[in-house]
Design a protein around this motif. Structure first.
Motif, short mmCIF file in Angstrom:
data_model
loop_
_atom_site.label_atom_id
_atom_site.label_comp_id
_atom_site.label_asym_id
_atom_site.label_seq_id
_atom_site.Cartn_x
_atom_site.Cartn_y
_atom_site.Cartn_z
N ALA A 52 0.95 -1.49 -0.01
CA ALA A 52 0.00 -0.19 -0.51
C ALA A 52 0.88 1.17 -0.05
O ALA A 52 -0.06 2.19 -0.27
CB ALA A 52 -0.82 0.05 1.34
N LEU A 53 2.56 1.51 0.39
CA LEU A 53 2.77 2.14 0.43
C LEU A 53 3.00 2.36 -0.70
O LEU A 53 3.51 3.59 -0.91
CB LEU A 53 3.62 2.14 2.19
CG LEU A 53 4.02 2.54 3.08
CD1 LEU A 53 4.21 2.37 4.56
CD2 LEU A 53 2.62 4.09 3.58
N SER A 54 4.04 1.66 -1.29
CA SER A 54 4.39 1.46 -2.49
C SER A 54 3.23 2.33 -3.50
O SER A 54 4.20 3.06 -3.91
CB SER A 54 4.95 0.32 -3.30
OG SER A 54 5.01 0.69 -4.03
N ARG A 55 2.36 1.92 -3.64
CA ARG A 55 1.16 2.53 -4.40
C ARG A 55 0.95 3.99 -3.84
O ARG A 55 1.20 4.81 -4.84
CB ARG A 55 0.66 1.59 -4.24
CG ARG A 55 0.42 0.23 -5.63
CD ARG A 55 -1.44 -0.64 -4.52
NE ARG A 55 -2.73 0.25 -5.47
CZ ARG A 55 -3.86 0.00 -5.27
NH1 ARG A 55 -3.88 -1.32 -4.88
NH2 ARG A 55 -4.70 0.39 -6.22
N LEU A 61 1.88 11.28 -2.85
CA LEU A 61 0.80 10.69 -1.48
C LEU A 61 1.32 10.32 -0.69
O LEU A 61 0.61 10.29 1.07
CB LEU A 61 -0.92 10.02 -1.58
CG LEU A 61 -1.99 11.07 -2.34
CD1 LEU A 61 -3.07 9.89 -2.76
CD2 LEU A 61 -2.21 12.74 -1.61
N VAL A 62 2.49 9.84 -0.39
CA VAL A 62 3.65 9.44 0.32
C VAL A 62 5.28 9.55 0.08
O VAL A 62 5.48 9.46 -1.04
CB VAL A 62 3.15 8.04 1.14
CG1 VAL A 62 4.29 7.42 1.76
CG2 VAL A 62 1.77 7.17 2.15
N GLY A 69 12.47 4.78 5.35
CA GLY A 69 11.06 4.27 5.86
C GLY A 69 10.48 5.39 4.78
O GLY A 69 10.45 5.98 3.37
N TYR A 70 8.78 5.64 5.13
CA TYR A 70 8.19 6.52 4.62
C TYR A 70 7.56 7.65 5.31
O TYR A 70 7.61 7.13 6.73
CB TYR A 70 6.64 5.67 4.29
CG TYR A 70 7.08 4.93 3.04
CD1 TYR A 70 7.15 4.08 1.82
CD2 TYR A 70 7.95 3.00 3.45
CE1 TYR A 70 7.54 3.66 1.19
CE2 TYR A 70 8.24 2.19 2.35
CZ TYR A 70 8.01 2.45 1.90
OH TYR A 70 7.71 1.13 0.56
N THR A 71 6.64 8.50 4.83
CA THR A 71 6.65 10.07 5.66
C THR A 71 5.21 10.57 5.15
O THR A 71 5.36 10.36 3.65
CB THR A 71 7.75 10.49 5.94
OG1 THR A 71 7.68 11.45 4.76
CG2 THR A 71 8.60 9.98 7.33
N VAL A 72 4.02 10.97 5.94
CA VAL A 72 3.23 11.99 5.26
C VAL A 72 4.01 13.07 4.66
O VAL A 72 5.13 14.00 5.27
CB VAL A 72 2.30 12.40 6.16
CG1 VAL A 72 1.18 13.33 5.52
CG2 VAL A 72 1.77 10.64 7.13
N PRO A 73 3.50 13.42 3.50
CA PRO A 73 4.12 15.09 2.66
C PRO A 73 3.92 16.13 3.76
O PRO A 73 3.15 15.95 3.86
CB PRO A 73 3.64 14.96 1.91
CG PRO A 73 3.20 13.54 1.36
CD PRO A 73 2.41 12.94 2.10
#
Length: 244
Positions: A52-55, A61-62, A69-73
């Motif tokens: 999901a995070l990759s998509r 949107l991420v 890792g990932y963060t919210v813009p």
């Protein structure tokens, strides 16, 4: 259902939930998106969260950071200004094209979409329903442009705009008569020229931009320059529109 199909369904479900939560401001701008925490929150496996995070990263949107890792813009005024200008440019041209191919069914769908929007606007506690009706109204305006690609690009920009609108709604104090703005837009599309309708759409989106600029000024929020992701998104739209 096969095990593979179940995994695919789970990944799609978490993608949709996480996407909606990010757009509607459930996650703080700039917050780190921890896979284990998200998996626990939505009661899914970590692989589904990664997918999901990759998509969402591919949709900007991420934000994905190598080894981190990932963060919210973040929410930045520069990003919103670029998005608003790009949205006016793209959707205005797509609206003109839709009007050039006008037919009775297209006009009827616009009237129905506005009616549904007006019903939600008159109710209390129906924000989610209003958002769906609002998106469907704007989709109805451009539905006759003849290009699914252009409609998809408009949807992408609308998703990014919705995140900023959700942010501004949480802090905005002055009321805004959105229904009257949408009624004026509908009338311009149904009874005006393509140029007049485009000008009305631009005023509508520019008013949203002004509201958010006022919010940044009032609360002294940092007006950071546009991020690379948003600049890339605007560039992609410009390249698309420049092709014959």
């Amino acid at each position: 259902m096969s095990q593979q199909s179940e995994k695919t369904t789970q990944a799609t479900a978490i993608y949709q939930k996480l996407r909606a939560d990010i757009i509607h401001g459930a996650y703080t701008p700039g917050a780190k998106l921890r896979i284990d925490g998200i998996a626990a929150k939505y009661d899914v496996g970590s692989n589904a969260v990664r997918e999901a995070l990759s998509r969402l990263s591919s949709e900007r949107l991420v934000e994905r950071h190598e080894q981190r890792g990932y963060t919210v813009p973040p929410v930045a005024l520069g990003d919103w200004q670029v998005l608003a200008r790009t949205r006016c440019f793209l959707e205005g041209n797509v609206l003109k094209e839709s009007m050039r191919h006008r037919d009775d069914l297209w006009e009827e769908n616009i009237v129905v979409a506005f009616h549904r929007l007006s019903r939600f606007s008159s109710r209390e506690g129906s924000r989610e329903g209003w958002e769906d009706a609002h998106r469907n109204f704007h989709r109805a305006l451009i539905a006759n442009c003849g290009s699914p690609w252009l409609i998809d690009f408009c949807d992408i920009l609308a998703d990014h705009a919705a995140r900023y609108i959700s942010f501004s709604n949480a802090f905005r104090k002055a009321p805004r008569d959105g229904l009257r703005e949408h009624e004026a837009l509908m009338k311009a599309v149904l009874h005006g020229t393509p140029e007049e309708a485009c000008e009305c759409l631009t005023r509508h989106y520019t008013r949203t931009l002004e509201v958010i600029e006022e919010l940044f000024e009032r609360d002294k929020l940092p007006a950071a320059p546009p991020s690379a992701a948003v600049a890339d998104l605007a560039g992609s739209v410009a390249k698309l529109m420049s092709k014959p």
